[in-house]
Design an enzyme around this catalytic site. Sequence first.
Site, PDB file in Angstrom:
ATOM      1  CD1 TRP A   1       9.195   4.565  -5.721  1.00  0.00           C
ATOM      2  CD2 TRP A   1       8.164   5.970  -7.130  1.00  0.00           C
ATOM      3  NE1 TRP A   1       7.874   4.642  -5.353  1.00  0.00           N
ATOM      4  CE2 TRP A   1       7.220   5.505  -6.200  1.00  0.00           C
ATOM      5  CE3 TRP A   1       7.757   6.884  -8.103  1.00  0.00           C
ATOM      6  CZ2 TRP A   1       5.884   5.890  -6.221  1.00  0.00           C
ATOM      7  CZ3 TRP A   1       6.429   7.277  -8.127  1.00  0.00           C
ATOM      8  CH2 TRP A   1       5.506   6.769  -7.198  1.00  0.00           C
TER       9      TRP A   1
ATOM     10  CE1 TYR B   1       9.722  -0.438  -2.977  1.00  0.00           C
ATOM     11  CE2 TYR B   1      10.861   1.518  -2.215  1.00  0.00           C
ATOM     12  CZ  TYR B   1       9.692   0.884  -2.590  1.00  0.00           C
ATOM     13  OH  TYR B   1       8.520   1.578  -2.585  1.00  0.00           O
TER      14      TYR B   1
HETATM   15  N1  LIG Z   1       5.135  15.220  -4.102  1.00  0.00           N
HETATM   16  C1  LIG Z   1       5.306  13.917  -3.831  1.00  0.00           C
HETATM   17  N2  LIG Z   1       4.270  13.066  -3.972  1.00  0.00           N
HETATM   18  C2  LIG Z   1       4.429  11.759  -3.652  1.00  0.00           C
HETATM   19  C3  LIG Z   1       5.676  11.233  -3.236  1.00  0.00           C
HETATM   20  C4  LIG Z   1       6.757  12.166  -3.095  1.00  0.00           C
HETATM   21  O1  LIG Z   1       7.880  11.784  -2.715  1.00  0.00           O
HETATM   22  N3  LIG Z   1       6.525  13.478  -3.405  1.00  0.00           N
HETATM   23  N4  LIG Z   1       5.817   9.895  -2.970  1.00  0.00           N
HETATM   24  C5  LIG Z   1       4.821   8.977  -3.516  1.00  0.00           C
HETATM   25  C6  LIG Z   1       4.857   7.692  -2.824  1.00  0.00           C
HETATM   26  S1  LIG Z   1       6.170   6.654  -3.153  1.00  0.00           S
HETATM   27  C7  LIG Z   1       3.897   7.276  -1.987  1.00  0.00           C
HETATM   28  S2  LIG Z   1       3.982   5.723  -1.296  1.00  0.00           S
HETATM   29  C8  LIG Z   1       2.747   8.134  -1.645  1.00  0.00           C
HETATM   30  C9  LIG Z   1       2.501   8.113  -0.146  1.00  0.00           C
HETATM   31  O2  LIG Z   1       1.257   8.585   0.179  1.00  0.00           O
HETATM   32  P1  LIG Z   1       0.925   8.818   1.720  1.00  0.00           P
HETATM   33  O3  LIG Z   1       1.465   7.726   2.540  1.00  0.00           O
HETATM   34  O4  LIG Z   1      -0.513   9.119   1.838  1.00  0.00           O
HETATM   35  O5  LIG Z   1       1.766  10.168   1.931  1.00  0.00           O
HETATM   36  P2  LIG Z   1       2.401  10.930   3.172  1.00  0.00           P
HETATM   37  O6  LIG Z   1       2.709  12.288   2.647  1.00  0.00           O
HETATM   38  O7  LIG Z   1       3.514  10.163   3.743  1.00  0.00           O
HETATM   39  O8  LIG Z   1       1.240  11.004   4.237  1.00  0.00           O
HETATM   40  C10 LIG Z   1       0.013  11.670   3.951  1.00  0.00           C
HETATM   41  C11 LIG Z   1      -0.456  12.414   5.181  1.00  0.00           C
HETATM   42  O9  LIG Z   1      -0.798  11.527   6.237  1.00  0.00           O
HETATM   43  C12 LIG Z   1      -0.845  12.305   7.425  1.00  0.00           C
HETATM   44  N5  LIG Z   1      -0.594  11.487   8.598  1.00  0.00           N
HETATM   45  C13 LIG Z   1       0.601  11.018   9.048  1.00  0.00           C
HETATM   46  N6  LIG Z   1       0.417  10.303  10.167  1.00  0.00           N
HETATM   47  C14 LIG Z   1      -0.896  10.328  10.449  1.00  0.00           C
HETATM   48  C15 LIG Z   1      -1.708   9.759  11.492  1.00  0.00           C
HETATM   49  O10 LIG Z   1      -1.253   9.066  12.386  1.00  0.00           O
HETATM   50  N7  LIG Z   1      -3.041   9.997  11.397  1.00  0.00           N
HETATM   51  C16 LIG Z   1      -3.599  10.717  10.410  1.00  0.00           C
HETATM   52  N8  LIG Z   1      -4.922  10.831  10.390  1.00  0.00           N
HETATM   53  N9  LIG Z   1      -2.866  11.273   9.450  1.00  0.00           N
HETATM   54  C17 LIG Z   1      -1.548  11.081   9.462  1.00  0.00           C
HETATM   55  C18 LIG Z   1       0.244  13.340   7.278  1.00  0.00           C
HETATM   56  O11 LIG Z   1      -0.257  14.595   7.708  1.00  0.00           O
HETATM   57  C19 LIG Z   1       0.613  13.276   5.816  1.00  0.00           C
HETATM   58  O12 LIG Z   1       0.683  14.536   5.177  1.00  0.00           O
HETATM   59  O13 LIG Z   1       3.001   9.463  -2.053  1.00  0.00           O
HETATM   60  C20 LIG Z   1       3.419   9.550  -3.410  1.00  0.00           C
HETATM   61  N10 LIG Z   1       3.362  10.936  -3.795  1.00  0.00           N
HETATM   62  N1  LIG Z   2      10.791   8.140   7.194  1.00  0.00           N
HETATM   63  C1  LIG Z   2      10.200   7.765   6.071  1.00  0.00           C
HETATM   64  N2  LIG Z   2      10.899   7.098   5.130  1.00  0.00           N
HETATM   65  C2  LIG Z   2      10.310   6.723   3.987  1.00  0.00           C
HETATM   66  C3  LIG Z   2       8.950   7.025   3.739  1.00  0.00           C
HETATM   67  C4  LIG Z   2       8.216   7.705   4.748  1.00  0.00           C
HETATM   68  O1  LIG Z   2       6.998   7.963   4.615  1.00  0.00           O
HETATM   69  N3  LIG Z   2       8.881   8.082   5.885  1.00  0.00           N
HETATM   70  N4  LIG Z   2       8.367   6.648   2.555  1.00  0.00           N
HETATM   71  C5  LIG Z   2       8.930   5.481   1.894  1.00  0.00           C
HETATM   72  C6  LIG Z   2       8.399   5.274   0.561  1.00  0.00           C
HETATM   73  S1  LIG Z   2       6.701   5.182   0.454  1.00  0.00           S
HETATM   74  C7  LIG Z   2       9.173   5.087  -0.535  1.00  0.00           C
HETATM   75  S2  LIG Z   2       8.429   4.630  -2.003  1.00  0.00           S
HETATM   76  C8  LIG Z   2      10.637   5.181  -0.465  1.00  0.00           C
HETATM   77  C9  LIG Z   2      11.270   5.818  -1.711  1.00  0.00           C
HETATM   78  O2  LIG Z   2      12.607   5.480  -1.799  1.00  0.00           O
HETATM   79  P1  LIG Z   2      13.363   5.413  -3.192  1.00  0.00           P
HETATM   80  O3  LIG Z   2      12.447   4.979  -4.279  1.00  0.00           O
HETATM   81  O4  LIG Z   2      14.600   4.618  -2.986  1.00  0.00           O
HETATM   82  O5  LIG Z   2      13.746   6.945  -3.404  1.00  0.00           O
HETATM   83  P2  LIG Z   2      14.186   7.741  -4.706  1.00  0.00           P
HETATM   84  O6  LIG Z   2      14.740   9.033  -4.223  1.00  0.00           O
HETATM   85  O7  LIG Z   2      13.049   7.810  -5.662  1.00  0.00           O
HETATM   86  O8  LIG Z   2      15.384   6.874  -5.303  1.00  0.00           O
HETATM   87  C10 LIG Z   2      15.517   6.595  -6.652  1.00  0.00           C
HETATM   88  C11 LIG Z   2      16.986   6.576  -7.029  1.00  0.00           C
HETATM   89  O9  LIG Z   2      17.061   6.134  -8.389  1.00  0.00           O
HETATM   90  C12 LIG Z   2      17.984   6.962  -9.090  1.00  0.00           C
HETATM   91  N5  LIG Z   2      17.672   6.887 -10.523  1.00  0.00           N
HETATM   92  C13 LIG Z   2      16.805   7.628 -11.254  1.00  0.00           C
HETATM   93  N6  LIG Z   2      16.822   7.230 -12.538  1.00  0.00           N
HETATM   94  C14 LIG Z   2      17.723   6.213 -12.639  1.00  0.00           C
HETATM   95  C15 LIG Z   2      18.179   5.392 -13.706  1.00  0.00           C
HETATM   96  O10 LIG Z   2      17.744   5.501 -14.847  1.00  0.00           O
HETATM   97  N7  LIG Z   2      19.101   4.447 -13.414  1.00  0.00           N
HETATM   98  C16 LIG Z   2      19.611   4.292 -12.173  1.00  0.00           C
HETATM   99  N8  LIG Z   2      20.507   3.333 -11.980  1.00  0.00           N
HETATM  100  N9  LIG Z   2      19.187   5.047 -11.137  1.00  0.00           N
HETATM  101  C17 LIG Z   2      18.252   5.988 -11.370  1.00  0.00           C
HETATM  102  C18 LIG Z   2      17.800   8.323  -8.469  1.00  0.00           C
HETATM  103  O11 LIG Z   2      18.913   9.156  -8.737  1.00  0.00           O
HETATM  104  C19 LIG Z   2      17.633   7.946  -6.982  1.00  0.00           C
HETATM  105  O12 LIG Z   2      18.889   7.879  -6.337  1.00  0.00           O
HETATM  106  O13 LIG Z   2      11.019   5.924   0.701  1.00  0.00           O
HETATM  107  C20 LIG Z   2      10.459   5.385   1.892  1.00  0.00           C
HETATM  108  N10 LIG Z   2      11.026   6.037   3.047  1.00  0.00           N
HETATM  109 MO   LIG Z   3       6.126   4.868  -1.764  1.00  0.00          MO
END
Ligand SMILES: Nc1nc2c(c(=O)[nH]1)N[C@H]1C(S)=C(S)[C@@H](COP(=O)(O)OP(=O)(O)OC[C@H]3O[C@@H](n4cnc5c(=O)[nH]c(N)nc54)[C@H](O)[C@@H]3O)O[C@H]1N2
Ligand SMILES: Nc1nc2c(c(=O)[nH]1)N[C@H]1C(S)=C(S)[C@@H](COP(=O)(O)OP(=O)(O)OC[C@H]3O[C@@H](n4cnc5c(=O)[nH]c(N)nc54)[C@H](O)[C@@H]3O)O[C@H]1N2
Ligand SMILES: [Mo]
Length: 767
Positions: free
Chosen positions: A110, A108
């Site tokens: 991104w 898994y």
């Molecule tokens: N800059 C940036 N943007 C991203 C990402 C990133 O790594 N960086 N990741 C992307 C990815 S993979 C995903 S899945 C999305 C995730 O999108 P979301 O899941 O919506 O993102 P989060 O920032 O985890 O949470 C959004 C907000 O929910 C609020 N929250 C947390 N717990 C609770 C609760 O119990 N109740 C309420 N009402 N609010 C709560 C928090 O204040 C938090 O800031 O974001 C994407 N966008």
């Molecule tokens: N506690 C907590 N944990 C969370 C979350 C949360 O809300 N709270 N959010 C979760 C969510 S929504 C998500 S989506 C995950 C995200 O978790 P990941 O998607 O695993 O996080 P990334 O840091 O985007 O990891 C991508 C990796 O790919 C590598 N990469 C980039 N380009 C290439 C390429 O061309 N080739 C190869 N081989 N590698 C490459 C980067 O260097 C990096 O190490 O985290 C989850 N974890």
């Molecule tokens: Mo995510």
Amino acid sequence: MRRQHLSHWGTFQVETANGDVARVHPYPLDPDPSPLLGNIPGSITHRSRVRGPAVRRGWLEHGPGPSDQRGADEFVRVTWAEATELLAAELRRVIDEHGNEAIYGGSYGWASAGRFHHAQSQVHRFLNCAGGYTASRNTYSTGAAEVVMPHVLGLDDEVYREATSWNVIAERTELLVAFGGVALKNSSVNPGGSSVHPARQSAQRLVDRGGRIVSVSPLRADLPDPRARWLSLVPGSDVAVMLALAHTLVEHELHDTAFLERYCVGWPQFERYLLGASDGLPKTARWAEPISGIPADEIVGLAKDMAAKRTLIAVSWSLQRTKHGEQAPWAGMVLAAMLGQVGLPGGGFVHGLGATNGVGIPKAPFAMPRFPQGRNPTRSFIPVAAVSELLLRPGETLDYNGERLLLPDIRLVWWAGGNPFHHQQNLPRLRRAFRRPDTVVVNDPYWTATAKHADIVLASTTSYERDDISGANNEPLLVAMQQAAEPFADARDDYQTFAELAGALGFREAFTEGRDARQWLVHMYETWRAERVRDTAGLRGLPDFEEFWARGHIELPLPEEQNFLSGFREDPESRPLSTPSGRIEIFSTTIDSFGYSDCAGHPAWYEPEEWLHGCRAEQFPLHLIANQPRTRLHSQLDHGATSQGSKVNGREPIRIHPADAAARGVATGDVVRVFNDRGSLLAGVVVDEGVRERVAQLSTGAWFDPADPADPDSMCGHGNPNVLTSDALSSSLAQGCTGQHVLVQIERFCGELPPIRAYDPPAFHTR
Ligand SMILES: Nc1nc2c(c(=O)[nH]1)N[C@H]1C(S)=C(S)[C@@H](COP(=O)(O)OP(=O)(O)OC[C@H]3O[C@@H](n4cnc5c(=O)[nH]c(N)nc54)[C@H](O)[C@@H]3O)O[C@H]1N2
Ligand SMILES: Nc1nc2c(c(=O)[nH]1)N[C@H]1C(S)=C(S)[C@@H](COP(=O)(O)OP(=O)(O)OC[C@H]3O[C@@H](n4cnc5c(=O)[nH]c(N)nc54)[C@H](O)[C@@H]3O)O[C@H]1N2
Ligand SMILES: [Mo]
């Protein structure tokens, strides 16, 4: 010279100098370019790059097998020929002795944008050619929603892809009630790439027009516009508030019974629960007040407003990344159904508005260019966040969506394009899990903690070192991602790595189909163009590959606007949902039939484990929100300027309320120890009135930095919250990630500050 390029967080032009990105220039038509672009300069030659293939010394000297040295051992630099030979032999051994099921290739993550060099697609195609692998299902993003929403709406990721668009919301919505807010930091990114970012301007437009936004969240930072109303609540209590709103609607006869009758099934069962007929507990606003901390009259007032206005109920993805995460999107959908505005412009329900840039942009009526992954003949899989269960409990079972999965005995783990030491919860447990397999293989451009815990590390290029084509859902540009720099040191494109390995294993032709990378790009583009010319009149003018490449990008004709479930609303008989009933399932007979004690047939309130009213809070009295970082994408480019600019004393910032800071004698700039019974970390304090009392906020993504790499329980000196989070899963239904919430204690850190070693490569042994 400037090259056109794209990342998950923007389209831009690249200027290079000395083999690295010197400057990026955002797409000129983007009204709101992402600050994450600031992380890119300097990223190609950063010291954390993997320079060439490397093998863990213990693995090289003693061969494959379980090891407690992963993460602590030295590495040995090998040639690509050696790495290929060693790995081909190991793959053959594992497949011959244990079968393809013994390979965990879920991988898994991104990775980078780009349809061809997309690392997961590459590793999956390769492993499929090798006979298959144990796979992962669903995502960390929406693990609970992806399983429950198909039962409720019969839709999978269409829930996001077909979400009501921002331009409709800006013009038509009168009241946007956003549970979890609409955090603009998140709309920076879109999986596969983004170009224009409309969220901020759209929220502004809504308020300019006299519309109202209510952001229900423990953090003020989730407001999409400073004029929006902040309704602070106890984290984890949203479903109680939704039920109380629903109860209020019934009490005042404000619910749309005609809509519930015509478009839904299961209202009577839910109503009995709501009114307390089934459990003796009416879900009134008074009941929800002590649970949520929102005064009952606020809840009643909001419910009346919702019924009087064109109301859009937004439920953020964060709410389902928790224990019982299935309930929030389901309850939110039911609340929207009760208002009867589902399918009307600017009304109804949206899940994840602003969570990514794509949610709120209409979807293209066709697929994007693709690199085929082939077919996986191995049937075994896990819900993605169950990786520690998989590695630690071979032969045992796991309930999942009405099935009982058997956890296979994994001998080889392969990660390409993901970082489990970023994304998985309870890292001390993951470190123990990573000791069990015989071999761990990681392709990555950087020495992430995952790479440091591997046996064989395959040095990948970054997207800037190769040509690719973009292609993302709900994104109006198709971009030529033009190589901006030569591959760094001895790094290779993952495609070449897998092609050589396929050669060593005797299936090169099946993997490459005789094409080099450039030929694949032309093939993918031209196949896509031919399909589009056949099925979409508007795309007849698509240029051929050479012209597309020279232009740098083409615009895709997306629909003008989008209204979630509008077709179903217009004609539910001829356009039914693909649920068993064809309607919205307020009560799902299917889910009910699974008989899970932690997920009933209708949405309900379940007390979470990690929350302020539970018994764990006596020991760990602060509720930590481990949300997405404002300054980077996950762990990617944590060493970049934007991300580094936010660090406090070199540590990840933790935001706490002034009262909680005062009680601990800490101030902005201090380093604190954050801990619970799973682990501990150091973080840098930012005192912030925009954080609810007894709540703390620490984003994910600081690179894991164990003070003692040999000790799985070691403190992380940098601030990765997954050292603390629980890897308990959402429920027996979806088994989704629950990493958003965790209870902690915070104290001033008085010891000597450990240096940050997270970005240093591991120690090398020279043969
Ligand atoms: N800059 C940036 N943007 C991203 C990402 C990133 O790594 N960086 N990741 C992307 C990815 S993979 C995903 S899945 C999305 C995730 O999108 P979301 O899941 O919506 O993102 P989060 O920032 O985890 O949470 C959004 C907000 O929910 C609020 N929250 C947390 N717990 C609770 C609760 O119990 N109740 C309420 N009402 N609010 C709560 C928090 O204040 C938090 O800031 O974001 C994407 N966008
Ligand atoms: N506690 C907590 N944990 C969370 C979350 C949360 O809300 N709270 N959010 C979760 C969510 S929504 C998500 S989506 C995950 C995200 O978790 P990941 O998607 O695993 O996080 P990334 O840091 O985007 O990891 C991508 C990796 O790919 C590598 N990469 C980039 N380009 C290439 C390429 O061309 N080739 C190869 N081989 N590698 C490459 C980067 O260097 C990096 O190490 O985290 C989850 N974890
Ligand atoms: Mo995510």
